[in-house]
Scaffold this active site. Structure first.
Site, mmCIF file in Angstrom:
data_model
loop_
_atom_site.group_PDB
_atom_site.id
_atom_site.type_symbol
_atom_site.label_atom_id
_atom_site.label_comp_id
_atom_site.label_asym_id
_atom_site.label_seq_id
_atom_site.Cartn_x
_atom_site.Cartn_y
_atom_site.Cartn_z
ATOM 1 N N ASP A 118 0.870 -1.164 0.000
ATOM 2 C CA ASP A 118 0.000 0.000 0.000
ATOM 3 C C ASP A 118 0.910 1.217 0.000
ATOM 4 O O ASP A 118 1.488 1.590 1.021
ATOM 5 C CB ASP A 118 -0.891 -0.012 1.250
ATOM 6 C CG ASP A 118 -1.720 1.273 1.410
ATOM 7 O OD1 ASP A 118 -1.727 2.090 0.467
ATOM 8 O OD2 ASP A 118 -2.349 1.437 2.473
ATOM 9 N N LYS A 125 3.196 11.746 -3.373
ATOM 10 C CA LYS A 125 2.301 10.877 -4.150
ATOM 11 C C LYS A 125 1.285 11.704 -4.933
ATOM 12 O O LYS A 125 0.855 11.301 -6.018
ATOM 13 C CB LYS A 125 1.586 9.902 -3.216
ATOM 14 C CG LYS A 125 0.581 8.990 -3.912
ATOM 15 C CD LYS A 125 -0.087 8.037 -2.949
ATOM 16 C CE LYS A 125 -1.214 7.251 -3.573
ATOM 17 N NZ LYS A 125 -1.846 6.316 -2.625
ATOM 18 N N GLU A 181 -7.236 0.860 -4.544
ATOM 19 C CA GLU A 181 -7.200 0.780 -3.081
ATOM 20 C C GLU A 181 -8.524 0.305 -2.472
ATOM 21 O O GLU A 181 -8.520 -0.586 -1.617
ATOM 22 C CB GLU A 181 -6.768 2.131 -2.497
ATOM 23 C CG GLU A 181 -5.283 2.399 -2.711
ATOM 24 C CD GLU A 181 -4.884 3.840 -2.457
ATOM 25 O OE1 GLU A 181 -5.739 4.630 -1.996
ATOM 26 O OE2 GLU A 181 -3.719 4.185 -2.709
ATOM 27 N N ASP A 192 -12.938 5.021 1.333
ATOM 28 C CA ASP A 192 -11.483 4.998 1.519
ATOM 29 C C ASP A 192 -10.935 6.428 1.516
ATOM 30 O O ASP A 192 -10.771 7.039 0.467
ATOM 31 C CB ASP A 192 -10.839 4.170 0.396
ATOM 32 C CG ASP A 192 -9.330 4.046 0.550
ATOM 33 O OD1 ASP A 192 -8.787 4.550 1.547
ATOM 34 O OD2 ASP A 192 -8.691 3.460 -0.340
#
Length: 569
Positions: A6, A68, A145, A168
């Site tokens: 992850d 990211k 994800e 999420d």
């Protein structure tokens, strides 16, 4: 050996499918969470994780985080004298996780399943694969994800049938996926999300609130003018955000220009501060439900993933929207990594997973630019023709036929886009190709455009000229911001030359970095205690005696914990 990773905005995790279950792999400090922070130490060696995060305040010019969010772009970050792209910074995090896995498993790790936000674009997905390649990993699969979270959750379900929504909310991205579980088949019905909404934005809201409430009157107006002040505020905001999960009121404190600034905030004030962010959480939920042709009442369960879902404000919003409390039987920080491990087990054909089948969808529509007739003989370009609609089950292949619009046209220019808007200027450009065609009267030459979208979320376009049978293929590789194969080789060579801080010395480096940060933030007696304890520990490090170093490390950590409380992850 295939591992599941992850790769998060705030924290990253690695797990493995072993003995019929997902197993979290600890890092060198014994933690499951590795902060997605990269820095250089005083000797120029690379630090990753908690040791790097501790230096965000003391050495902001040598440390970086939240990269990211810029995957798939050509943004560069300067650390000291060196420049790094987001893929390179992510590769250094992946390298660290790979080393942790190899140490833990006692064997070489060459392959990985890496999770990405469901709403990551084609360019962002390619950049993630490149980051894995730069880290020395063959990326077997990119998995969304929320889909990974659903896999982990689905294996804990006793019911043979279930329809659920995965909410999420990570550090930097927000994803919604609606899934159905039926006789071992897990099918994604719809996905939606926001690539620039996450826990980091709630921290930024607290920073802005602090500046508005107490900063401006003391001359603090620009949070980014001084990197040291900004990172100190970020740490205070993160601790305040976490504190509000169990306390009615928390305080943020900052030493600024010989002044002590303090601001207390309660849960209601925090909710008001975050109201615009909470509103942004609603839209993707409504969009996913519309695309799945479902109502909130049709869902059996709401599953939380991502560390930011620990905030009571978020949980209350979820309960209000769906009229029930969400499922909280799995650790939201770990559920995505556990799902990645399940997918790694599926890729490795583990016999304990032989009855699990997973299907996913493409989160965006993919199409081309076309011209539309606005009057007799007059055409206007710039319109969007979707070929693959969003939330189609993948892998998928779809075709549309287009024609020439002027007499004796010698070529057809095909521009590929991703998005949902009617005009291409409002969508994301992916690539283009020019196809030669035989000259004929307008409309007599037709070209079939076929799009193929694979399970990793990567697109290929093939154009066939009907009259000649000639085929032209466009693999969407050279997106703006994505490295070419030659550039990848160049970056691989550059990364190989970097000196990596020794893994076995990371606990000492992390503690020293924490002590340095706390020394800078402390005053009076506290500062003296930290200085004395740090000097003692430094002399023990120089002795190179393992038992003495361990004892000194425990003593220094105890003092720092007493002064600050235990470090947060």
């Amino acid at each position: 050996m295939i591992i599941g990773i992850d790769l998060g905005t705030t924290n990253s995790l690695v797990a493995v499918w072993r003995d019929g279950q997902a197993e979290m792999i600890p890092n060198a400090l014994g933690h499951a969470l590795t902060p997605s922070v990269v820095g250089l130490d005083d000797s120029g060696a690379v630090l990753v994780g908690l040791a790097a995060r501790e230096r965000l305040i003391t050495h902001p010019q040598l440390t970086t985080a939240v990269f990211k969010r810029y995957m798939g772009s050509d943004r560069q970050t300067r650390l000291g004298t060196q420049l790094f792209r987001p893929e390179e910074l992510s590769a250094l995090v992946l390298k660290s996780l790979k080393a942790d896995a190899e140490r833990y498993l006692g064997e070489a790790v060459t392959e990985a399943v890496i999770t990405v936000p469901a709403y990551f674009s084609d360019a962002q997905r390619k950049a993630t694969k490149i980051a894995g390649q730069l880290a020395g990993l063959k990326v077997e699969r990119l998995v969304n994800e929320p889909t990974a979270a659903a896999l982990a959750y689905g294996l804990h379900q006793n019911e043979p049938e279930s329809r659920f929504l995965v909410f999420d909310l990570g550090g930097g991205t927000f994803d919604i996926s609606i899934l159905e579980l039926f006789e071992g088949v897990m099918e994604v019905r719809a996905s939606a999300g926001d690539n620039f909404l996450g826990g980091e934005d709630f921290s930024e809201a607290l920073i802005d609130g602090f500046i508005e409430a107490v900063g401006k009157q003391h001359g603090l107006t620009d949070k980014e003018a001084d990197p040291v002040v900004y990172q100190a505020l970020r740490k205070q905001a993160e601790q305040a955000k976490r504190g509000l999960s169990g306390t009615a009121e928390v305080a943020m404190e900052l030493r600024y220009q010989e002044q002590s600034l303090r601001w207390a905030i309660g849960e209601e004030a925090f909710l008001k501060l975050c109201e615009p962010l909470l509103k942004r959480l609603r839209e993707p939920i409504e969009k996913a439900l519309r695309d799945a042709r479902l109502k909130a009442i049709d869902l059996d369960q709401i599953v939380l993933a991502g560390g930011a879902t620990r905030m009571p404000a978020v949980r209350k919003l979820v309960a209000k929207l769906f009229g029930r409390m969400p499922a909280m039987n799995l650790n939201p920080d770990e559920v995505v990594a556990r799902g990645a491990a399940v997918m790694a087990g599926l890729k490795a054909r583990d016999e304990t997973l032989n009855e699990v089948v997973m299907t996913d969808v493409c989160p965006y529509s993919q199409g081309i630019e076309v011209s539309e007739q606005i009057a007799t003989g007059r055409f206007q370009p710039g319109f969007y023709l979707p070929i693959i609609e969003r939330n189609s089950v993948v892998p998928i292949s779809r075709e549309q036929v287009v024609s020439t619009i002027v007499d004796n046209q010698m070529a057809l220019h095909v521009s590929v886009y991703q998005g949902e808007s009617r005009l291409v200027k409002d969508n994301i450009f992916l690539g283009e190709i020019t196809i030669p065609v035989p000259p004929r009267p307008a409309g007599q030459i037709s070209v079939s455009v076929r799009f193929t979208y694979d399970v990793n979320g990567l697109l290929e376009a093939e154009m066939t000229v009907a009259e000649t049978g000639e085929k032209h293929r466009l693999i969407i590789e050279e997106n703006p911001g994505v490295l070419t194969p030659a550039e990848i080789e160049e970056k691989l060579a550059a990364l190989a030359k970097l000196k990596i801080h020794p893994r076995e010395l990371l606990p000492n480096a992390q503690l020293m970095a924490r002590a340095d940060r706390m020394f800078q933030q402390a005053l009076g007696e506290e500062r003296q205690w930290i200085a004395q304890a740090t000097a003692r520990f430094q002399s023990m490090l120089e002795s190179q005696e393992e038992n003495t170093i361990k004892q000194g490390r425990d003593e220094l950590k105890t003092l720092l914990d007493q002064l600050e409380g235990e470090g947060w992850l």
